[in-house]
Scaffold this active site. Structure first.
Site, PDB file in Angstrom:
ATOM      1  N   GLU A   1      18.477  40.676 -33.131  1.00 25.09           N
ATOM      2  CA  GLU A   1      17.336  39.783 -32.920  1.00 25.09           C
ATOM      3  C   GLU A   1      17.395  38.667 -33.960  1.00 25.09           C
ATOM      4  OE1 GLU A   1      13.569  41.814 -32.753  1.00 25.09           O
ATOM      5  OE2 GLU A   1      12.440  39.943 -32.523  1.00 25.09           O
TER       6      GLU A   1
ATOM      7  N   ASN B   1      10.415  40.688 -30.380  1.00 26.42           N
ATOM      8  CA  ASN B   1       9.216  39.851 -30.442  1.00 26.42           C
ATOM      9  C   ASN B   1       9.575  38.370 -30.509  1.00 26.42           C
ATOM     10  OD1 ASN B   1       7.838  42.263 -30.506  1.00 26.42           O
ATOM     11  ND2 ASN B   1       7.525  42.247 -32.725  1.00 26.42           N
TER      12      ASN B   1
ATOM     13  N   ASN C   1       9.739  40.938 -23.463  1.00 22.28           N
ATOM     14  CA  ASN C   1       9.786  42.017 -24.443  1.00 22.28           C
ATOM     15  C   ASN C   1       8.380  42.517 -24.756  1.00 22.28           C
ATOM     16  OD1 ASN C   1      11.116  43.537 -26.782  1.00 22.28           O
ATOM     17  ND2 ASN C   1       9.541  42.364 -27.862  1.00 22.28           N
ATOM     18  N   GLU C   2       8.182  43.830 -24.689  1.00 17.17           N
ATOM     19  CA  GLU C   2       6.920  44.476 -25.108  1.00 17.17           C
ATOM     20  C   GLU C   2       5.693  43.654 -24.728  1.00 17.17           C
ATOM     21  OE1 GLU C   2       7.181  45.664 -29.243  1.00 17.17           O
ATOM     22  OE2 GLU C   2       8.687  47.193 -28.762  1.00 17.17           O
TER      23      GLU C   2
ATOM     24  N   TYR D   1      10.202  54.308 -32.191  1.00 15.40           N
ATOM     25  CA  TYR D   1      10.664  54.401 -33.582  1.00 15.40           C
ATOM     26  C   TYR D   1       9.932  55.571 -34.233  1.00 15.40           C
ATOM     27  CZ  TYR D   1      12.289  49.584 -32.856  1.00 15.40           C
ATOM     28  OH  TYR D   1      12.927  48.455 -32.389  1.00 15.40           O
TER      29      TYR D   1
ATOM     30  N   GLU E   1      15.193  49.937 -27.314  1.00  7.99           N
ATOM     31  CA  GLU E   1      14.913  49.942 -28.768  1.00  7.99           C
ATOM     32  C   GLU E   1      14.634  51.379 -29.174  1.00  7.99           C
ATOM     33  OE1 GLU E   1      12.141  47.179 -30.485  1.00  7.99           O
ATOM     34  OE2 GLU E   1      12.623  45.632 -29.002  1.00  7.99           O
TER      35      GLU E   1
ATOM     36  N   GLN F   1      18.237  48.163 -35.068  1.00  7.20           N
ATOM     37  CA  GLN F   1      19.072  47.104 -34.569  1.00  7.20           C
ATOM     38  C   GLN F   1      20.484  47.318 -35.119  1.00  7.20           C
ATOM     39  OE1 GLN F   1      17.177  43.219 -34.831  1.00  7.20           O
ATOM     40  NE2 GLN F   1      15.228  43.987 -34.045  1.00  7.20           N
TER      41      GLN F   1
END
Ligand code: AHR
Length: 501
Positions: A29, A74, A174-175, A246, A294, A351
């Site tokens: 990212e 993000n 994304n999200e 996560y 992710e 990542q």
């Protein structure tokens, strides 16, 4: 002799699924020092003619990463991809509101595609569905994948890229459920936008595959209604639904932390059930696959990040220094993904460099492997082929958030072409575990190698000054006797058992 005993039966007849190599994907990212100071550091002695660090490319190759998600995260929800193409000196410096950083746009999609090729990876491109929409999504697919003769494809050629990039997998934002996301949407708003963007992107290039955003995590209040509603809109147009998770050992509870992958397992099961519910409701023959794009341990850097000055280029953000216990959790998460290889086709360790990453660098200085590098490298290099269903009989424990946690977490992967069976296994117990494997159906099985990652101190880390504090070791392995392999898994260890078959 160990008091803890576990048994497994591995039979080639019980095939779960062929692993999709993209299950060993990762993520870069525009965040922190992932790009600037990570993969790209033109002043570095190891920089190549494009400013990419060769030592980092070598480490990425060592991880054997077939696909890398880019450019966010993000970040993508405020990104104008056009700012990152064309003459570098004309590219604008923009405020990245997602990470309160400065984006100089010295690296954009053409440079990243070039880097990915050097790293033997494919690009998995995300489009901005936060501040932007159908038009920009159409334009970027045309720029990247259309051969020529139209405005956007000819612009790519004008930028010196004659052949289309041929990017196959695209993320639709994304999200989009998260309040932290630029341009957050309700499930209905996002579902409709994803459906229409997907339709138009596939009209530009029918060969692409599309990932719709699932929930940003299983703990958000809208999960799993979000998944249901998004798919009720976009089921026919998309191919994958994304999952993100996560974990962290915030309260210093090792037994509970090591059980985190049970939560990941439940998350996957719920998303599969939701996809299949929508399939049934729509009377559809199509299966939606999962893109777990992710996943990792992320918590060490949370406090430090609050002190970082905003509006810098490449600030030191999300720089978790991973411990031995984190490597065990990453190992359990890899095993969990493989156990769902029938539905999880793509997964991205989030990542890859510096930002919650297996690879660390110092700007202008050395690069090194974090503890979590090793389970990923072992699985990615060795556990390719067919995942086998293999019942595990293991003693269990209860922890704060979980019951019936097996001490043994394990999955066998049979690489028929290479004539090798690989068993990935984590011993969650604080004592050795005696494992007895019944290799029925593999009459010629011969043990080859036992690789172990462990350390007397579960908080041990690899750093610039001590890069080899936590490294894998080879252990002696007994012969396969009457179709059975008996092996001791050390306390709190990641194990790779290689058997010739
Ligand atoms: O990987 C770090 C961040 O975590 C990503 O930008 C975002 O998608 C997630 O919340």
């Amino acid at each position: 002799m160990s008091n803890l005993k576990a048994r497994m039966t591995i039979d080639p007849a019980y095939r779960l699924a062929e692993t999709d190599p993209r299950i060993y994907g990762s993520f870069i990212e525009h965040l922190g020092r992932a790009v600037y100071g990570g993969i790209y550091d033109p002043g570095h002695p190891a920089a190549d003619e494009d400013g990419f660090r060769q030592d980092v490319i070598d480490l990425v190759k060592e991880l054997n990463v077939p696909i890398v998600r880019y450019p966010g995260g993000n970040f993508v929800s405020g990104y104008r991809w056009e700012d990152g193409v064309g003459p570098v000196e004309q590219r604008p410096v923009q405020l990245d509101l997602a990470w309160r950083s400065l984006e100089p746009n010295r690296v954009g999609l053409n440079e990243f595609a070039r880097w990915a090729k050097k790293a033997n990876s494919q690009v998995m491109m995300a489009v901005n569905l936060g501040t932007r929409g159908i038009e920009e999504a159409k334009q970027i697919v045309e720029y990247c994948n259309h051969p020529g003769g139209s405005y956007w494809s000819d612009l790519r050629r004008k930028h010196g890229i004659e052949q289309p990039h041929g990017i196959r997998v695209w993320c639709l934002g994304n999200e989009m459920d998260g309040p932290w996301q630029i341009g957050r949407k309700t499930a209905d708003e996002y579902g409709r936008l994803a459906q229409e963007a997907a339709k138009v992107m596939k009209w530009v290039d029918p060969s692409i595959e599309l990932v719709a955003c699932g929930s940003s995590g299983s703990k958000i209040a809208t999960f799993p209604d979000w998944e249901r509603i998004v798919l009720e809109h976009a089921y026919d147009e998309v191919d994958y639904l994304s999952l993100h998770t996560y974990y962290g050992n915030r309260d210093g509870d090792l037994a509970n932390f090591l059980a985190s992958s049970l939560d990941m397992d439940a998350f996957i099961r719920t998303v599969v059930a939701t996809c299949d519910f929508v399939r049934a409701k729509k009377r559809s023959n199509k299966t939606i696959y999962l893109s777990f794009d992710e996943w990792n341990v992320w918590f060490h850097s949370n406090e430090a990040d609050k002190q970082v000055e905003p509006w810098q280029v490449g600030p030191p953000l999300l720089e978790d220094v991973y411990t031995m216990e984190d490597a065990l959790v990453v190992g359990c998460m890899l095993i969990t993904l493989l156990k769902h290889a029938d539905r999880v086709r793509i997964a991205c360790l989030a990542q890859l460099v510096n930002v919650i990453a297996p690879i660390m660098t110092e700007n202008g200085g050395p690069s090194w492997r974090q503890t979590i590098f090793y389970p990923f490298a072992h699985a990615s290099n060795l556990a390719r082929g067919v995942v086998l269903h293999a019942p595990v009989e293991s003693p269990k424990y209860d922890s704060k958030d979980f019951t019936d946690v097996p001490y043994l977490e394990a999955v066998p992967v049979w690489n028929e072409a290479a004539g090798e069976l690989v068993l990935l296994a984590v011993n969650r117990a604080e004592e050795p575990l005696a494992l007895d494997v019944d290799l029925r159906g593999f009459p010629n099985a011969r043990s080859k190698e036992h690789i172990v990652l462990t350390h007397p101190n579960m908080k041990a880390v690899n750093t610039k000054d001590r890069p080899d504090e936590v490294v894998p070791q080879k252990r002696s392995i007994g012969a396969v006797d009457a179709g059975r392999l008996s092996v001791e898994l050390p306390a709190l260890s990641w194990n790779v058992l290689r058997v010739r078959v």
